[in-house]
Design a protein around this motif. Structure first.
Motif, mmCIF file in Angstrom:
data_model
loop_
_atom_site.group_PDB
_atom_site.id
_atom_site.type_symbol
_atom_site.label_atom_id
_atom_site.label_comp_id
_atom_site.label_asym_id
_atom_site.label_seq_id
_atom_site.Cartn_x
_atom_site.Cartn_y
_atom_site.Cartn_z
ATOM 1 N N VAL A 1 -3.237 -88.851 -7.940
ATOM 2 C CA VAL A 1 -4.143 -87.763 -8.300
ATOM 3 C C VAL A 1 -5.493 -88.305 -8.777
ATOM 4 O O VAL A 1 -6.556 -87.835 -8.371
ATOM 5 C CB VAL A 1 -3.503 -86.876 -9.387
ATOM 6 C CG1 VAL A 1 -4.499 -85.833 -9.893
ATOM 7 C CG2 VAL A 1 -2.261 -86.188 -8.838
ATOM 8 N N THR B 1 -9.572 -76.704 -13.106
ATOM 9 C CA THR B 1 -8.749 -77.640 -12.335
ATOM 10 C C THR B 1 -7.783 -78.413 -13.224
ATOM 11 O O THR B 1 -6.708 -78.827 -12.776
ATOM 12 C CB THR B 1 -9.655 -78.641 -11.582
ATOM 13 O OG1 THR B 1 -10.600 -77.919 -10.797
ATOM 14 C CG2 THR B 1 -8.845 -79.534 -10.661
ATOM 15 N N ALA C 1 -4.129 -80.077 -12.384
ATOM 16 C CA ALA C 1 -4.078 -81.537 -12.249
ATOM 17 C C ALA C 1 -2.935 -82.120 -13.062
ATOM 18 O O ALA C 1 -2.250 -83.047 -12.614
ATOM 19 C CB ALA C 1 -5.415 -82.144 -12.695
ATOM 20 N N SER D 1 -9.829 -83.092 -12.332
ATOM 21 C CA SER D 1 -8.516 -83.651 -12.017
ATOM 22 C C SER D 1 -8.199 -84.895 -12.827
ATOM 23 O O SER D 1 -7.150 -85.513 -12.619
ATOM 24 C CB SER D 1 -8.432 -83.973 -10.521
ATOM 25 O OG SER D 1 -8.587 -82.793 -9.756
ATOM 26 N N LEU E 1 -14.492 -80.273 -9.161
ATOM 27 C CA LEU E 1 -13.069 -80.395 -8.829
ATOM 28 C C LEU E 1 -12.555 -81.800 -9.115
ATOM 29 O O LEU E 1 -11.455 -81.982 -9.653
ATOM 30 C CB LEU E 1 -12.837 -80.036 -7.359
ATOM 31 C CG LEU E 1 -12.982 -78.560 -6.987
ATOM 32 C CD1 LEU E 1 -12.898 -78.386 -5.477
ATOM 33 C CD2 LEU E 1 -11.905 -77.718 -7.672
ATOM 34 N N ALA F 1 -9.197 -87.964 -7.055
ATOM 35 C CA ALA F 1 -10.250 -87.328 -7.851
ATOM 36 C C ALA F 1 -11.506 -88.186 -7.903
ATOM 37 O O ALA F 1 -12.625 -87.677 -7.745
ATOM 38 C CB ALA F 1 -9.734 -87.050 -9.259
#
Length: 436
Positions: A93, A77, A81, A131, A127, A97
């Motif tokens: 973001v 990821t 990211a 990020s 995930l 996250a």
């Protein structure tokens, strides 16, 4: 793809003069606290193996598989990211996250089957954690700093170790006295508590506050970069045509295998196999975190002054030697040679990160953060494989000894690979120029 001209719609036309303390250091401080607050997810897997094995009778290989999914997604990821931060901004973001990490950790409280552990802890937390963390640190450093990048990278990388220091003793005490569920809830609530801190205090770019990067010249804030996924894959395809990428990816895969995959995940159960209480073993990991802060910041300082590839070779060689001695040091109590190992290994834990980021930046220019994201993916794939295979080896042989020896040999290989990396000035390729 045609490059769009930068715009300054979100920033003043003229730069402001920085105050006595440049705002970039404030951005680094916010990043440091954010990474500390989210570090609980990295502290917990090693503490879950024995409780989950006892409660659900899941094999260590099965639990290790869930951890390996987490580690692999963390890495895979990261490059996307970094591109998403260019498209939507750092704050959005990272806030999303942290929310995903909180939800995945909290959901494990109600799981009853091993596939739910893979889904909640492996997929969701993987995930979410992918990020941010190192991709987040690299992006903040590249945007806010021109000078002192190595030092700031070391400081932000050390934040993860600081979080480990904060959370490991608390989480191990909760697991020992109240079970693993309160520990999972603690990780969830802590990650969620950091969200408003990020949203209110962090800024995406120096131009947002009318400043130049620390040590650099003022530039208006660029437009968001569209096509994050396409750009990320494109950078990967260009980088894979260069030799330094494969060497950096290979060495960093070994780094992940011998830290997150092996020591962070299996040190506590390996120590418990030798009669050491879980809380004592977790305390030793926390001490590793103390010296990791010192070692990583020192590594950043060295990276600003010495050749990065030589630093990597030294770090991997020293790590390999220490791992070869570990099987002889494990026992029911803490003794001076074990303390020496903890201090020595802690200084080297993630000292490899600042020189690796520096080499990515030097070889690949403005795409350096995304290239590092892909190199980080190899780090986590290596960690994932060893997290799973170490659990399988423990189930098969009843001991972790073979795993420690194999890890030492891998580190020797990484030291040799580091010395093969060419100097950036001799490896300029189309990928090194950096495409928009």
């Amino acid at each position: 793809m045609t490059q769009t001209a930068p715009t300054s719609t979100a920033s003043p036309q003229a730069p402001r003069r920085p105050g006595r303390v440049h705002r970039a250091w404030f951005a680094a401080a916010v990043g440091f606290v954010t990474i500390i607050g989210a570090a609980g997810f990295a502290s917990l897997p090693g503490l879950l193996i024995e409780p989950l094995h006892a409660e659900f009778d899941w094999s260590r290989g099965t639990i290790g598989f869930a951890v390996s999914v987490n580690l692999a997604l963390y890495g895979l990821t990261a490059p996307f990211a970094a591109a998403l931060m260019d498209r939507f901004g750092i704050r959005k973001v990272v806030a999303v996250a942290l929310t995903v990490i909180a939800g995945g950790s909290l959901a494990t409280v109600w799981m009853t089957a091993s596939w739910q552990l893979v889904l909640f802890w492996g997929v969701l937390v993987g995930l979410g954690s992918g990020s941010m963390a190192l991709a987040f640190a690299a992006t903040v450093t590249n945007r806010w700093f021109t000078a002192r990048r190595g030092l700031v990278t070391g400081i932000l990388t050390a934040a993860g170790a600081s979080g480990q220091l904060v959370f490991l003793p608390l989480l191990s005490w909760l697991v020992e006295h109240h079970g693993w569920r309160p520990a999972s809830v603690t990780v969830s609530l802590t990650a969620l508590a950091v969200v408003p801190f990020v949203w209110l205090l962090l800024r995406d770019h120096p131009a947002d506050v009318g400043l130049a990067p620390y040590g650099g010249v003022y530039a208006p804030k660029p437009e968001p970069v569209p096509g994050a996924a396409r750009r990320t894959v494109g950078v990967l395809l260009r980088a894979t045509r260069t030799g330094p990428f494969w060497l950096l990816a290979g060495t960093f895969a070994i780094c992940g295998a011998t830290t997150n995959g092996l020591v962070r995940t299996h040190f506590v159960p390996a120590s418990h196999d030798h009669g050491m209480p879980v809380t004592t073993a977790a305390g030793l990991l926390a001490v590793i975190g103390v010296f990791d802060v010192v070692g990583t910041i020192a590594s950043g300082w060295f990276t600003d002054r010495f050749e990065a590839r030589r630093l990597l070779a030294v770090y991997y060689a020293l790590r390999g030697v220490s791992l070869l001695f570990l099987p002889m040091l494990l026992g029911p109590s803490v003794h001076p040679p074990m303390v020496f190992f903890i201090v020595f290994y802690g200084l080297d834990w993630v000292a490899t990160v600042p020189p690796t980021i520096a080499l990515c930046r030097e070889h690949y220019g403005q795409d350096g953060a995304i290239v590092f994201g892909w190199v980080l993916a190899s780090h986590q794939v290596g960690a994932a494989l060893v997290a799973f295979l170490s659990g399988v080896a423990r189930d098969a042989f009843g001991s972790y000894d073979l795993v420690w020896y194999a890890a030492g040999a891998l580190c020797a290989t990484a030291a040799l690979m580091s010395m093969v990396i060419r100097r950036p000035g001799k490896a300029r390729t189309p990928a090194a120029v950096g495409a928009p």
